[in-house]
Design an enzyme around this catalytic site. Structure first.
Site: not given
Length: 287
Positions: A103-105, A109, A146
């Site tokens: 969900q936040d690739l 990260n 993001t």
């Protein structure tokens, strides 16, 4: 650590010490890192003694973020990008096999170590079927992820899926190759979307005309706003990045209005014009 192993000590940011949403993600990250085993996923370690404050330890990764790598390699060749994307996809598959969505690739990260191996390093936003023991009654005030990397379904208010991670990976591949984003950059106060139709894909050929058109076709499908039109599996994306002929064969089988709407409507207009001329001519002959 007693073993002398180098580790990283991670504590919550003092700026969010009273934010239950942030702290929930912090605990989630430790839980995931201890349970999923893959060389492309950052490890977190269980504490050997009772904790007196909130923290956890992770493996130490010597290298740089993908964001830093991109700054140093603004125009990489397709082969190198394919290699990195394939590594990221392998790590994501390990998550997806356990019904976990990242969900936040994003490039910040992802780490690349000194030997060129990638590591996904942040699990604070994951959605996992096995997190019932950590479930909270927190209401999310905004989508996970993001801005500009978050899949459109989150911005509309729908739940994410494995295809949501594929969207983020597609954005990363696009940005690695061009230094740009596939859609007009969204502002911080626009973390919402009313319709998929509001997103207009920007061909990567505008920024990298040296790239083959099949690469553009692969990226366009990977970042399709509607998840139903996106790649369903990471393996399909990786496969198409290797076999351009099959990508173009599939593209040729699409309706012309999808492949080239301008050409489609030009053709329709030409046909209507010919019909109109025929009708006028017939009318004059009858007169």
């Amino acid at each position: 650590m007693d073993t002398g192993q180098e580790v990283v000590l991670k504590t919550p940011s003092p700026n969010y010490s009273d934010d239950p949403w942030y702290l929930d993600g912090f605990v989630r990250e430790e839980w995931i890192g201890q349970r999923l085993k893959h060389p492309g996923l950052m490890k977190t370690y269980k504490a050997k003694r009772a904790k007196k404050f909130l923290y956890f330890t992770t493996e130490y990764i010597k290298g740089q973020t993908l964001r830093q790598w991109m700054a140093e390699n603004p125009s990489p060749d397709v082969g190198k990008v394919r290699e990195i994307i394939e590594q990221i996809a392998s790590a994501l598959r390990a998550l997806h096999r356990q019904d976990v969505i990242h969900q936040d690739l994003k490039p910040d990260n992802i780490m690349i170590d000194t030997e060129g191996r990638i590591k996904i390093i942040d699990f604070g936003a994951v959605q996992a079927a096995g997190l019932a023991e950590l479930a909270t009654v927190l209401q999310r005030q905004h989508p996970e992820g993001t801005l500009n990397y978050t899949a459109p379904e989150y911005l509309i208010g729908d739940r994410g899926s494995k295809r949501s991670d594929i969207f983020s990976l597609g954005v990363i591949a696009y940005e690695m190759l061009s230094g740009q984003l596939p859609y007009k950059e969204r502002k911080v106060d626009k973390f919402q979307l009313k319709s998929y139709h509001h997103l207009k894909y920007i061909s990567i050929l505008q920024y990298r005309p040296d790239l083959p058109s099949w690469i553009d076709a692969v990226l366009k499908k990977a970042v399709a706003p509607n998840p139903e039109k996106r790649y369903g599996l990471l393996s399909e994306l990786v496969h198409d990045l290797k076999l351009p002929a099959q990508v173009m064969d599939g593209r040729d089988s699409e309706p012309l209005i999808q492949r080239n709407p301008v050409l489609f409507w030009q053709g329709v207009s030409a046909i209507l014009f010919v019909i109109l001329i025929g009708v006028i001519t017939a009318w004059h002959l009858q007169g």
